[in-house]
Design an enzyme around this catalytic site. Structure first.
Site, PDB file in Angstrom:
ATOM      1  N   MET A  26       0.866  -1.286   0.250  1.00 47.54           N
ATOM      2  CA  MET A  26      -0.139  -0.574  -0.233  1.00 47.54           C
ATOM      3  C   MET A  26       1.125   1.143  -0.075  1.00 47.54           C
ATOM      4  O   MET A  26       0.825   1.960   0.379  1.00 47.54           O
ATOM      5  CB  MET A  26      -0.702  -0.002   1.018  1.00 47.54           C
ATOM      6  N   LEU A  29       6.760   2.786   1.304  1.00 42.96           N
ATOM      7  CA  LEU A  29       7.445   1.817   1.936  1.00 42.96           C
ATOM      8  C   LEU A  29       8.631   2.227   2.718  1.00 42.96           C
ATOM      9  O   LEU A  29       9.570   3.191   2.737  1.00 42.96           O
ATOM     10  CB  LEU A  29       8.280   1.527   0.277  1.00 42.96           C
ATOM     11  N   HIS A  33       9.109  -3.573   3.182  1.00 38.33           N
ATOM     12  CA  HIS A  33       9.102  -3.345   1.807  1.00 38.33           C
ATOM     13  C   HIS A  33      10.495  -4.081   1.060  1.00 38.33           C
ATOM     14  O   HIS A  33      10.303  -4.640   0.258  1.00 38.33           O
ATOM     15  CB  HIS A  33       8.321  -2.904   1.308  1.00 38.33           C
ATOM     16  N   LEU A 181       8.979  -3.355  11.785  1.00 34.42           N
ATOM     17  CA  LEU A 181       8.543  -1.834  10.699  1.00 34.42           C
ATOM     18  C   LEU A 181       7.438  -1.714  10.370  1.00 34.42           C
ATOM     19  O   LEU A 181       6.962  -3.327  10.395  1.00 34.42           O
ATOM     20  CB  LEU A 181      10.461  -2.386   9.546  1.00 34.42           C
ATOM     21  N   SER A 182       6.867  -0.837   9.954  1.00 34.12           N
ATOM     22  CA  SER A 182       5.422  -0.671   9.918  1.00 34.12           C
ATOM     23  C   SER A 182       5.106   0.753   9.335  1.00 34.12           C
ATOM     24  O   SER A 182       5.899   1.766   9.853  1.00 34.12           O
ATOM     25  CB  SER A 182       4.444  -1.283  10.728  1.00 34.12           C
ATOM     26  N   ARG A 184       2.386   2.402   9.580  1.00 29.62           N
ATOM     27  CA  ARG A 184       2.105   3.142  10.822  1.00 29.62           C
ATOM     28  C   ARG A 184       3.075   3.888  11.874  1.00 29.62           C
ATOM     29  O   ARG A 184       2.144   4.457  12.544  1.00 29.62           O
ATOM     30  CB  ARG A 184       1.261   1.898  11.026  1.00 29.62           C
TER      31      ARG A 184
END
Ligand code: PAF
Length: 278
Positions: A26, A29, A33, A181-182, A184
Site C-alpha cells: 500500500m 515503503l 517492503h 517495521l510498519s 504506521r
C-alpha cells in the site's frame, strides 16, 4: 522501472515475461517492503510491485484518508532496489465499477484476532489480492510475516482456488530496538516511539514464559495484557496460538504469540514464533 497505471498497460507490458515475482503493497515503503523486493528479484524474470491503498480493507473510522501516500520517495526507493514494474492504479482503474463480487476467506481463520477487531478486513484484503493476482499473474508472491494472519489467509485462499502462485513468507524486519517495521510507525510521537518497543518485549516475555515451562497459557496472556495496560497501552489481544491455524493450542503444538495494541491513536501489531527447542 516501468510504471503501469491501468490493468491494460500492465498486461501489455508483462506479456514479455513468463514468471513475474510480485510484492503487493500500500506504499509508504520502508526497509521491510524493500527487503521483500530484494528477495523477489532472484525468484522471477520480472520484479513487480504494486502500490494501491485499498479502501475495501479499511473500516469507516480507520485511517484510509490519512494513510501516508509518499509517491515520489516510494518510486525512488523502488528504482534503487531494482523493481522492474510498478503497478499503481488509481481506484477507478482497479475498481472501475463497485467491487460487489468479493472473496470471503474461511471465517474460522478470518473472523478471529485481526478479523474480530476489524470486521471485514480480510474480505477487503483477499478481494484486492485476488484482483492484483489476476492483473499481474505472478508465479511467486511475497508477503511479510509481520501480518502473520494475513499471510496464512492468503496461503489458504491460494490453495483453495488452486492459484498457480507460490506464496513466500518473509521474516519481519525490526528496528535496532526490536520494533517491527510498519508504515504506521510513522504516526508515533517521539515519546510513543520510545515506548513502542514494549510490544515486542511483551511478546518476548510471553515466549520466555512458555520456554521456561509455564503451562497456564491463559495466565501468560493475561499477564501480558495487564502489563501493557499498566503502561498506558490499550491492548486488543496478546495471545498464544497454534502456529498451523491460529486456533487455541493443544499441548505440544508449535506456538506463535500474536499481539495488537493501541498506543495513543496508533494501533500496532506484531508476532513471534516460539521455538521451544532453544
Ligand atoms: O499488507 C498490505 O500492505 C496489504 O494488506 C496488501 C497485501 C498490500 C493488500 O492491500
Amino acid at each position: 522501472m516501468y510504471i503501469a497505471r491501468t490493468i491494460a498497460e500492465l498486461r501489455e507490458h508483462l506479456g514479455a515475461y513468463r514468471r513475474p515475482a510480485f510484492v503487493p503493497t500500500m506504499g509508504n515503503l520502508h526497509d521491510g517492503h524493500l527487503d521483500l523486493v530484494r528477495r523477489a528479484k532472484p525468484l522471477g524474470d520480472a520484479t513487480v510491485v504494486s502500490i494501491f491503498v485499498n479502501r475495501l480493507q479499511f473500516l469507516p473510522h480507520e485511517d484510509f484518508d490519512t494513510y501516508p501516500r509518499t509517491w515520489d520517495s516510494d518510486c525512488e526507493k523502488l528504482r534503487a532496489t531494482g523493481c522492474d514494474v510498478l503497478f499503481a492504479p488509481d481506484e477507478k482503474a482497479l475498481y472501475p465499477e463497485p467491487q460487489t463480487c468479493k472473496v470471503h476467506p474461511d471465517p474460522v481463520l478470518a473472523n478471529i484476532l485481526e478479523g474480530h477487531f476489524r470486521p471485514g478486513f480480510f474480505i477487503g484484503v483477499c478481494t484486492v489480492v485476488m484482483k492484483l493476482f489476476s492483473c499481474v499473474q505472478p508465479a511467486t508472491a511475497l508477503f511479510g510475516k509481520k501480518d502473520y494472519q494475513q499471510l496464512m489467509i492468503i496461503r489458504h485462499m491460494v490453495r483453495q482456488f488452486a492459484l498457480p502462485i507460490e506464496i513466500v513468507g518473509v521474516e519481519t524486519l525490526r528496528a535496532t530496538d526490536g520494533l517491527a517495521l510498519s508504515s504506521r510507525n510513522g504516526y508515533l510521537s517521539e515519546t510513543e516511539r520510545a515506548e513502542s518497543v514494549q510490544l515486542s518485549k511483551a511478546l518476548q516475555a510471553m515466549a520466555e514464559a512458555v520456554r521456561s515451562g509455564e503451562r497456564d497459557l491463559q495466565a501468560v496472556e493475561t499477564r501480558a495484557m495487564e502489563a501493557l495496560g499498566k503502561r498506558g497501552w490499550q491492548p486488543d489481544y496478546l495471545v498464544l496460538r497454534r502456529r498451523s491455524d491460529l486456533q487455541a493450542p493443544s499441548p505440544g503444538d508449535p506456538l506463535v504469540a500474536l499481539a495488537a495494541a493501541r498506543l495513543g491513536a496508533t494501533r500496532l501489531i506484531d508476532n513471534l514464533e516460539i521455538d521451544t527447542q532453544s
